[in-house]
Structures are given as C-alpha cells and as structure tokens.
Scaffold this motif. Structure first.
Motif, mmCIF file in Angstrom:
data_model
loop_
_atom_site.group_PDB
_atom_site.id
_atom_site.type_symbol
_atom_site.label_atom_id
_atom_site.label_comp_id
_atom_site.label_asym_id
_atom_site.label_seq_id
_atom_site.Cartn_x
_atom_site.Cartn_y
_atom_site.Cartn_z
ATOM 1 N N LEU A 85 13.301 -0.416 16.170
ATOM 2 C CA LEU A 85 13.825 -0.004 14.865
ATOM 3 C C LEU A 85 12.754 -0.126 13.789
ATOM 4 O O LEU A 85 12.580 0.771 12.956
ATOM 5 N N ARG A 86 12.013 -1.229 13.812
ATOM 6 C CA ARG A 86 10.925 -1.438 12.846
ATOM 7 C C ARG A 86 9.880 -0.324 12.951
ATOM 8 O O ARG A 86 9.462 0.249 11.939
ATOM 9 N N ASP A 87 9.488 -0.004 14.165
ATOM 10 C CA ASP A 87 8.479 1.031 14.365
ATOM 11 C C ASP A 87 8.980 2.407 13.942
ATOM 12 O O ASP A 87 8.247 3.176 13.319
ATOM 13 N N TRP A 88 10.236 2.713 14.260
ATOM 14 C CA TRP A 88 10.821 3.997 13.868
ATOM 15 C C TRP A 88 10.882 4.098 12.348
ATOM 16 O O TRP A 88 10.521 5.113 11.773
ATOM 17 N N MET A 89 11.331 3.015 11.710
ATOM 18 C CA MET A 89 11.450 3.035 10.252
ATOM 19 C C MET A 89 10.095 3.184 9.578
ATOM 20 O O MET A 89 9.971 3.873 8.562
ATOM 21 N N MET A 90 9.082 2.566 10.145
ATOM 22 C CA MET A 90 7.729 2.688 9.610
ATOM 23 C C MET A 90 7.264 4.138 9.665
ATOM 24 O O MET A 90 6.753 4.683 8.682
ATOM 25 N N ALA A 91 7.459 4.766 10.816
ATOM 26 C CA ALA A 91 6.947 6.115 11.032
ATOM 27 C C ALA A 91 7.744 7.182 10.300
ATOM 28 O O ALA A 91 7.180 8.178 9.840
ATOM 29 N N VAL A 92 9.052 6.981 10.149
ATOM 30 C CA VAL A 92 9.915 8.038 9.636
ATOM 31 C C VAL A 92 10.248 7.866 8.157
ATOM 32 O O VAL A 92 10.351 8.863 7.434
ATOM 33 N N LEU A 93 10.398 6.649 7.691
ATOM 34 C CA LEU A 93 10.818 6.447 6.302
ATOM 35 C C LEU A 93 9.778 5.727 5.445
ATOM 36 O O LEU A 93 9.341 6.258 4.433
ATOM 37 N N ALA A 94 9.406 4.520 5.850
ATOM 38 C CA ALA A 94 8.575 3.684 4.974
ATOM 39 C C ALA A 94 7.233 4.330 4.643
ATOM 40 O O ALA A 94 6.864 4.424 3.474
ATOM 41 N N PHE A 95 6.502 4.777 5.654
ATOM 42 C CA PHE A 95 5.188 5.348 5.375
ATOM 43 C C PHE A 95 5.256 6.708 4.688
ATOM 44 O O PHE A 95 4.668 6.890 3.624
ATOM 45 N N PRO A 96 5.954 7.705 5.251
ATOM 46 C CA PRO A 96 5.909 9.030 4.611
ATOM 47 C C PRO A 96 6.510 9.052 3.208
ATOM 48 O O PRO A 96 5.937 9.655 2.298
ATOM 49 N N ILE A 97 7.622 8.384 3.014
ATOM 50 C CA ILE A 97 8.258 8.420 1.697
ATOM 51 C C ILE A 97 7.463 7.580 0.708
ATOM 52 O O ILE A 97 7.276 7.963 -0.448
#
Length: 173
Positions: A85-97
C-alpha cells in the motif's frame, strides 16, 4: 534494534504535515465557508495525501520494528500488504500529485502571482505556512524516494490510477 535515521525523519515529516494541516484549518478564510471548503483546493488535498502517505510510512516502520524476530506468517503477510500500500501510494498519489502541486504553484506564481495566490491571502496565510504547503512537499518526497526502496506498480496501472484521480478531482471541482 535502534531506530534508523530515516524512520525518525519520516515521523518528523508526518508531524510537520499534521502541524501544517492544523494551522491551515485554523485559519478563518472566506473560501473555507464556500462550497467544498478546503477540499476544493488541490494543495489541501495534496497535504492530506502526503500526511496519509507518511502516516502509512511510519506505521510500516513501527510494524516492521515490532515484528522483527517474530516467525508469525500472518504478521509477515500483513506487513507485506502495508508495504505494498505504501509503495502504491507513493507511485500513484504522493509523488505525482506532490510534484504537480509544487511545480504548477511556483510556475504560475512566478508568471502572475494573482492567478494562484493573490496578495489578499497574505493577510490570512503566513509565509511559513505557504512554504509548508507549496515548497516542503518536494524535498520531503524526494528524501523518501532516496531513503526507501519502493516496488512500483506497472506503468499502465499507475497511469490509470493517476488519471482516475485527476478525472475525479476535475469532476468534483
């Protein structure tokens, strides 16, 4: 096992985001009383995403510290889910946004401040809070990328999730 500096850093970043969010919500601005309140601003949504992401990072760190030496396969499975979940959130939400908010805000601010942050807002939002919302996001997320190895989703899944978020935000706004 002693805490690793990156684990302490993640906890400090989480506390800074919580502080920024609390201070921002405490501001009495007319825009907060209109439709959508703070949630219509991508900056605010990004702060919430960053706080949730770093909260998951801290939870992952605590879970891995507490399960060290345990042979429980169920705990290992739960920890792997949390890391996923942490890795998915990093790649999909936290970094791009996060990168989008920082680059767009400062690009537009340099071009014409009044378009994105009118001088009137200086009466409500102190400079340190403005930088907390629009500047610190980028160094914090870059530090996270350099200190932790992440397993990223496939390009198509990641792009689909980012596009879904973008379309959802546009429809909401």
């Amino acid at each position: 096992m002693a805490l690793v500096p990156c684990q302490v850093l993640r906890a400090a970043i989480l506390l800074s985001y919580c502080s920024i969010l609390c201070n921002y919500k405490a501001i009495d601005m007319p825009a907060h009383q209109t439709y959508g309140g703070s949630w219509k601003f991508l900056t605010f949504i990004d702060l919430v995403i960053q706080a949730v992401f770093f909260g998951i990072c801290v939870l992952t760190d605590l879970s891995s510290l507490l399960t060290k030496g345990n042979d429980s396969q169920e705990q290992e499975r739960q920890l792997k889910k949390l890391i996923s979940l942490r890795d998915w959130m990093m790649a999909v939400l936290a970094f791009p946004i996060g990168v989008f908010v920082v680059t767009m805000f400062w690009s537009i601010y340099i071009y014409d401040r009044e378009l994105v942050y009118p001088k009137l807002l200086d009466n409500f939002i102190p400079a340190w809070l403005n930088h907390g919302m629009h500047t610190t996001v980028l160094p914090f997320i870059l530090i996270e990328m350099r200190t932790t190895h992440h397993q990223y989703p496939s390009r198509s899944c990641g792009l689909a999730a980012v596009c879904t978020f973008a379309v959802g935000y546009i429809l909401w706004y």
